[in-house]
Design a protein around this motif. Structure first.
Motif, PDB file in Angstrom:
ATOM      1  N   ALA A 279       4.634  12.704   1.103  1.00 43.03           N
ATOM      2  CA  ALA A 279       6.036  12.622   0.667  1.00 43.03           C
ATOM      3  C   ALA A 279       6.143  12.702  -0.849  1.00 43.03           C
ATOM      4  O   ALA A 279       7.053  13.347  -1.389  1.00 43.03           O
ATOM      5  N   ALA A 280       5.214  12.057  -1.555  1.00 47.84           N
ATOM      6  CA  ALA A 280       5.221  12.106  -3.025  1.00 47.84           C
ATOM      7  C   ALA A 280       4.968  13.524  -3.522  1.00 47.84           C
ATOM      8  O   ALA A 280       5.602  13.985  -4.479  1.00 47.84           O
ATOM      9  N   VAL A 281       4.051  14.217  -2.881  1.00 49.15           N
ATOM     10  CA  VAL A 281       3.752  15.608  -3.269  1.00 49.15           C
ATOM     11  C   VAL A 281       4.939  16.510  -2.963  1.00 49.15           C
ATOM     12  O   VAL A 281       5.294  17.391  -3.757  1.00 49.15           O
TER      13      VAL A 281
ATOM     14  N   ARG B 107       0.869  -1.182   0.000  1.00 54.78           N
ATOM     15  CA  ARG B 107       0.000   0.000   0.000  1.00 54.78           C
ATOM     16  C   ARG B 107       0.901   1.224   0.000  1.00 54.78           C
ATOM     17  O   ARG B 107       1.537   1.539   1.008  1.00 54.78           O
ATOM     18  N   ARG B 108       0.963   1.897  -1.119  1.00 56.13           N
ATOM     19  CA  ARG B 108       1.920   2.980  -1.308  1.00 56.13           C
ATOM     20  C   ARG B 108       1.325   4.120  -2.150  1.00 56.13           C
ATOM     21  O   ARG B 108       0.329   3.953  -2.857  1.00 56.13           O
ATOM     22  N   ALA B 109       2.010   5.254  -2.063  1.00 64.30           N
ATOM     23  CA  ALA B 109       1.773   6.341  -3.014  1.00 64.30           C
ATOM     24  C   ALA B 109       2.669   6.094  -4.213  1.00 64.30           C
ATOM     25  O   ALA B 109       3.816   5.663  -4.065  1.00 64.30           O
ATOM     26  N   VAL B 110       2.148   6.334  -5.403  1.00 66.83           N
ATOM     27  CA  VAL B 110       2.927   6.143  -6.620  1.00 66.83           C
ATOM     28  C   VAL B 110       3.040   7.475  -7.352  1.00 66.83           C
ATOM     29  O   VAL B 110       2.065   8.229  -7.450  1.00 66.83           O
ATOM     30  N   LEU B 111       4.233   7.787  -7.802  1.00 68.60           N
ATOM     31  CA  LEU B 111       4.509   9.015  -8.547  1.00 68.60           C
ATOM     32  C   LEU B 111       5.005   8.624  -9.937  1.00 68.60           C
ATOM     33  O   LEU B 111       5.944   7.838 -10.051  1.00 68.60           O
TER      34      LEU B 111
ATOM     35  N   LEU C 148      14.761  10.378  -3.726  1.00 67.95           N
ATOM     36  CA  LEU C 148      15.370   9.623  -2.641  1.00 67.95           C
ATOM     37  C   LEU C 148      15.407  10.440  -1.350  1.00 67.95           C
ATOM     38  O   LEU C 148      15.163   9.904  -0.251  1.00 67.95           O
ATOM     39  N   ALA C 149      15.685  11.733  -1.453  1.00 61.70           N
ATOM     40  CA  ALA C 149      15.744  12.599  -0.276  1.00 61.70           C
ATOM     41  C   ALA C 149      14.393  12.723   0.409  1.00 61.70           C
ATOM     42  O   ALA C 149      14.320  12.945   1.625  1.00 61.70           O
ATOM     43  N   ALA C 150      13.309  12.562  -0.358  1.00 61.64           N
ATOM     44  CA  ALA C 150      11.960  12.637   0.202  1.00 61.64           C
ATOM     45  C   ALA C 150      11.478  11.285   0.712  1.00 61.64           C
ATOM     46  O   ALA C 150      10.310  11.149   1.095  1.00 61.64           O
TER      47      ALA C 150
END
Length: 208
Positions: free
Chosen positions: A109-111, A47-51, A86-88
Motif C-alpha cells: 500500500a505504501a509503494v 507493526r507498520r509500513a512507514v513512508l 488516504l486513498a491508499a
C-alpha cells in the motif's frame, strides 16, 4: 483517578503523557526497567509500513523567490499527496516543514501510494513554471513503529526511511529499506544499492 473516554470508547494507551509517566517510573524504579519497557513496547508499538516524503529544492527556491513561494509549494504538495495517501489506506501521522510521515498496513500500500504521488507530480509539473515545479523523494520502511497519540512516531525503520527519503534518494526516486523490500512480492522490480553515510553502510533497494 482513571482516564475516561467519551461515548464509551476505551482511553488511548499510547499518549505522550503516559509515555512520559512510564519513562519517569523507569528512572524512579530502575529494578522494574524490564517490566515497564515491556509495557511500553506492548501498548505503543505498531507493526507498520512507514513512508517518509521529502520535497526537493528548498534552498534553491527560497533564494530565487523567497520563503513564501516555497511555503506555497509545500501547501500544493500536501494538497496533492495527502488525499493520495488516504486513498491508499494510509494515515498521515505528522507533517514537518517539507516532510510527510505516514503509516500503512502493508508495504504494498505504501509503494502504491508512492507511485501515485510521483505520477500526479509529473502531471501537475507540466502546468507549472520550470522554477516552481514540485519534486519529491520517498523512503519506505517496515517494522515495529512506536506511535504516540497518532501524532508522532519513532523506530529504526522510521530513521532509515527518513535517511533514504531525505539524504539518499534523488528527485522522483522511491527507495526501500531491506525490511520493506522483504515484504514485497519477488516480481516487483527493484535494484539493490548501498551507500556509506557517517561511517554507516546502508543497504537499500531502489524501486524501478
Amino acid at each position: 483517578m482513571a482516564e475516561t473516554a467519551s461515548d464509551g470508547e476505551a482511553p488511548a494507551l499510547n499518549t505522550h503523557a503516559r509515555l512520559e509517566a512510564l519513562l519517569t517510573r523507569i528512572i524512579q524504579e530502575p529494578e522494574k526497567r524490564d517490566e515497564i519497557a515491556e509495557e511500553i513496547e506492548r501498548d505503543f508499538t505498531q507493526r507498520r509500513a512507514v513512508l517518509v516524503l521529502d520535497m526537493s529544492g528548498f534552498s534553491r527556491t527560497t533564494q530565487l523567490h523567497g520563503i513564501v513561494v516555497f511555503l506555497l509549494m509545500i501547501h500544493q504538495m500536501r494538497l496533492l499527496a495527502v488525499p493520495t495517501i488516504l486513498a491508499a489506506g494510509g494515515k498521515l501521522v505528522k507533517a514537518e516543514a517539507d516532510n510527510l510521515y505516514c503509516l500503512f498496513e502493508t508495504v504494498d500500500a505504501a509503494v502504491r501510494a508512492s507511485r501515485e504521488i510521483m505520477n500526479r507530480l509529473e502531471t501537475v509539473n507540466v502546468l507549472l513554471p520550470a522554477d516552481r515545479r514540485l519534486y519529491a523523494s520517498i523512503g519506505v520502511g517496515f517494522g515495529d513503529i512506536l506511535v504516540l497519540d497518532d501524532a508522532d512516531l519513532f523506530g529504526d525503520e522510521v530513521n532509515l526511511s527518513s535517511k533514504l527519503g531525505e539524504d539518499v534518494a534523488q528527485d522522483h526516486q522511491i527507495l526501500l529499506t531491506e525490511a520493506a523490500r522483504a515484504e514485497l512480492d519477488e516480481g516487483v522490480a527493484t535494484t539493490p544499492e548501498r551507500v556509506s553515510i557517517s561511517g554507516l553502510v546502508l543497504h537499500y533497494h531502489a524501486l524501478a
